[in-house]
Design a protein around this motif. Structure first.
Motif, PDB file in Angstrom:
ATOM      1  N   VAL A   3       6.562   3.677 -13.361  1.00  0.00           N
ATOM      2  CA  VAL A   3       6.076   3.302 -12.048  1.00  0.00           C
ATOM      3  C   VAL A   3       4.715   3.719 -11.812  1.00  0.00           C
ATOM      4  N   GLY A   4       4.000   2.814 -11.161  1.00  0.00           N
ATOM      5  CA  GLY A   4       2.785   3.205 -11.357  1.00  0.00           C
ATOM      6  C   GLY A   4       2.584   2.645  -9.491  1.00  0.00           C
ATOM      7  N   THR A   5       1.707   4.092  -8.999  1.00  0.00           N
ATOM      8  CA  THR A   5       1.353   3.253  -7.541  1.00  0.00           C
ATOM      9  C   THR A   5      -0.306   3.155  -7.155  1.00  0.00           C
ATOM     10  N   LEU A   6      -0.966   2.929  -6.197  1.00  0.00           N
ATOM     11  CA  LEU A   6      -1.719   3.114  -5.222  1.00  0.00           C
ATOM     12  C   LEU A   6      -1.643   3.406  -3.904  1.00  0.00           C
ATOM     13  N   SER A   7      -3.026   3.913  -3.861  1.00  0.00           N
ATOM     14  CA  SER A   7      -3.205   4.053  -2.513  1.00  0.00           C
ATOM     15  C   SER A   7      -4.932   4.207  -2.158  1.00  0.00           C
ATOM     16  N   PHE A   8      -5.002   3.048  -1.518  1.00  0.00           N
ATOM     17  CA  PHE A   8      -6.153   2.051  -0.953  1.00  0.00           C
ATOM     18  C   PHE A   8      -7.210   3.124   0.031  1.00  0.00           C
ATOM     19  N   ASP A   9      -8.274   3.720  -0.154  1.00  0.00           N
ATOM     20  CA  ASP A   9      -8.706   3.775   1.160  1.00  0.00           C
ATOM     21  C   ASP A   9      -9.856   2.427   2.237  1.00  0.00           C
ATOM     22  N   LEU A  10      -9.009   2.025   3.336  1.00  0.00           N
ATOM     23  CA  LEU A  10      -9.953   0.605   3.776  1.00  0.00           C
ATOM     24  C   LEU A  10     -11.156   1.445   4.582  1.00  0.00           C
ATOM     25  N   LEU A  11     -12.328   0.764   4.767  1.00  0.00           N
ATOM     26  CA  LEU A  11     -13.395   0.716   6.250  1.00  0.00           C
ATOM     27  C   LEU A  11     -13.189  -0.288   6.326  1.00  0.00           C
ATOM     28  N   VAL A  38       4.783  -6.604  -5.008  1.00  0.00           N
ATOM     29  CA  VAL A  38       5.372  -4.889  -4.900  1.00  0.00           C
ATOM     30  C   VAL A  38       5.811  -4.708  -3.424  1.00  0.00           C
ATOM     31  N   SER A  39       6.186  -3.191  -3.623  1.00  0.00           N
ATOM     32  CA  SER A  39       6.169  -2.287  -2.350  1.00  0.00           C
ATOM     33  C   SER A  39       4.952  -2.277  -1.413  1.00  0.00           C
ATOM     34  N   ALA A  40       4.858  -2.151  -0.279  1.00  0.00           N
ATOM     35  CA  ALA A  40       3.188  -2.199   0.317  1.00  0.00           C
ATOM     36  C   ALA A  40       3.215  -1.876   1.310  1.00  0.00           C
ATOM     37  N   ALA A  41       2.867  -0.490   2.457  1.00  0.00           N
ATOM     38  CA  ALA A  41       2.543  -0.041   3.506  1.00  0.00           C
ATOM     39  C   ALA A  41       1.075   0.603   4.194  1.00  0.00           C
ATOM     40  N   GLU A  42       1.241  -0.062   4.684  1.00  0.00           N
ATOM     41  CA  GLU A  42      -0.226   0.870   5.530  1.00  0.00           C
ATOM     42  C   GLU A  42       0.364   2.550   6.158  1.00  0.00           C
ATOM     43  N   VAL A  43      -0.276   3.179   5.507  1.00  0.00           N
ATOM     44  CA  VAL A  43       0.356   4.609   4.849  1.00  0.00           C
ATOM     45  C   VAL A  43      -0.635   5.759   5.231  1.00  0.00           C
ATOM     46  N   ASP A  44      -1.917   5.431   5.895  1.00  0.00           N
ATOM     47  CA  ASP A  44      -2.844   6.456   6.399  1.00  0.00           C
ATOM     48  C   ASP A  44      -3.638   5.916   7.535  1.00  0.00           C
ATOM     49  N   ASN A  45      -3.977   7.073   8.593  1.00  0.00           N
ATOM     50  CA  ASN A  45      -4.981   6.178   9.060  1.00  0.00           C
ATOM     51  C   ASN A  45      -4.954   5.408  10.431  1.00  0.00           C
ATOM     52  N   MET A  46      -3.560   5.768  10.678  1.00  0.00           N
ATOM     53  CA  MET A  46      -2.907   4.541  11.640  1.00  0.00           C
ATOM     54  C   MET A  46      -3.471   4.561  13.095  1.00  0.00           C
ATOM     55  N   ASP A  47      -4.124   6.099  13.210  1.00  0.00           N
ATOM     56  CA  ASP A  47      -4.823   6.141  14.731  1.00  0.00           C
ATOM     57  C   ASP A  47      -5.978   5.574  14.801  1.00  0.00           C
ATOM     58  N   LEU A  48      -6.806   5.170  13.824  1.00  0.00           N
ATOM     59  CA  LEU A  48      -8.165   5.359  13.860  1.00  0.00           C
ATOM     60  C   LEU A  48      -8.585   3.651  13.575  1.00  0.00           C
ATOM     61  N   TYR A  49      -9.343   3.008  14.332  1.00  0.00           N
ATOM     62  CA  TYR A  49      -8.976   1.700  14.067  1.00  0.00           C
ATOM     63  C   TYR A  49      -9.806   0.775  13.317  1.00  0.00           C
ATOM     64  N   ARG A  50     -11.060   1.502  12.190  1.00  0.00           N
ATOM     65  CA  ARG A  50     -11.497   1.122  11.588  1.00  0.00           C
ATOM     66  C   ARG A  50     -11.495   1.979  10.604  1.00  0.00           C
ATOM     67  N   ARG A  51     -10.374   2.325  10.173  1.00  0.00           N
ATOM     68  CA  ARG A  51     -10.346   2.354   9.079  1.00  0.00           C
ATOM     69  C   ARG A  51      -8.070   2.462   8.834  1.00  0.00           C
ATOM     70  N   ALA A  52      -8.174   2.279   7.176  1.00  0.00           N
ATOM     71  CA  ALA A  52      -6.694   1.894   7.226  1.00  0.00           C
ATOM     72  C   ALA A  52      -6.877   2.280   5.289  1.00  0.00           C
ATOM     73  N   GLY A  53      -5.876   3.046   5.488  1.00  0.00           N
ATOM     74  CA  GLY A  53      -5.044   3.732   4.118  1.00  0.00           C
ATOM     75  C   GLY A  53      -3.651   2.765   3.783  1.00  0.00           C
ATOM     76  N   ILE A  54      -3.216   2.126   2.813  1.00  0.00           N
ATOM     77  CA  ILE A  54      -2.123   1.029   2.067  1.00  0.00           C
ATOM     78  C   ILE A  54      -1.977   1.951   0.776  1.00  0.00           C
ATOM     79  N   GLY A  55      -0.602   2.373   0.889  1.00  0.00           N
ATOM     80  CA  GLY A  55      -0.303   2.372  -0.458  1.00  0.00           C
ATOM     81  C   GLY A  55       0.759   1.405  -0.799  1.00  0.00           C
ATOM     82  N   LEU A  56       0.890   1.030  -2.082  1.00  0.00           N
ATOM     83  CA  LEU A  56       1.775   0.637  -3.189  1.00  0.00           C
ATOM     84  C   LEU A  56       2.260   1.034  -3.996  1.00  0.00           C
TER      85      LEU A  56
END
Length: 97
Positions: A3-11, A38-56
């Motif tokens: 099992v592999g996971t990636l967590s992206f922190d995006l601006l 892959v299974s992917a979803a927005e997982v972090d910074n959901m209340d901030l409009y210039r940041r996003a966290g995506i996990g897969l």
């Protein structure tokens, strides 16, 4: 089994609302799911409009295949001009864990 996971922190670029954020993040998630199964979803910074966290997450019987899929996913997100990739966190879980 591996099992592999990636967590992206995006601006996000020129985004001024949560609605605009969704219009940037959703297509990235959909493309990851469509191209690489892959299974992917927005997982972090959901209340901030210039940041996003995506996990897969990916499950594979072969560690080499798993690494290849994670590499491709990372390149896809890093290559998107509308976002800046701030960080990536990668994790592997194998039978010996």
């Amino acid at each position: 089994m591996y099992v592999g996971t990636l967590s992206f922190d995006l601006l996000l670029g020129d985004v001024r609302s949560l609605k605009e954020k969704r219009s940037v993040v959703r297509p990235i998630i959909a493309e990851l799911q469509r191209k690489y199964a892959v299974s992917a979803a927005e997982v972090d910074n959901m209340d901030l409009y210039r940041r996003a966290g995506i996990g897969l997450a990916v499950v594979s019987a072969d560690a080499r295949h798993l690494t290849d899929v994670l590499d491709r996913c990372e390149r896809l997100v890093a290559g998107r001009p509308e976002v800046e990739l701030l960080s990536v966190r990668r994790r592997f879980h194998g039978d010996d864990d």
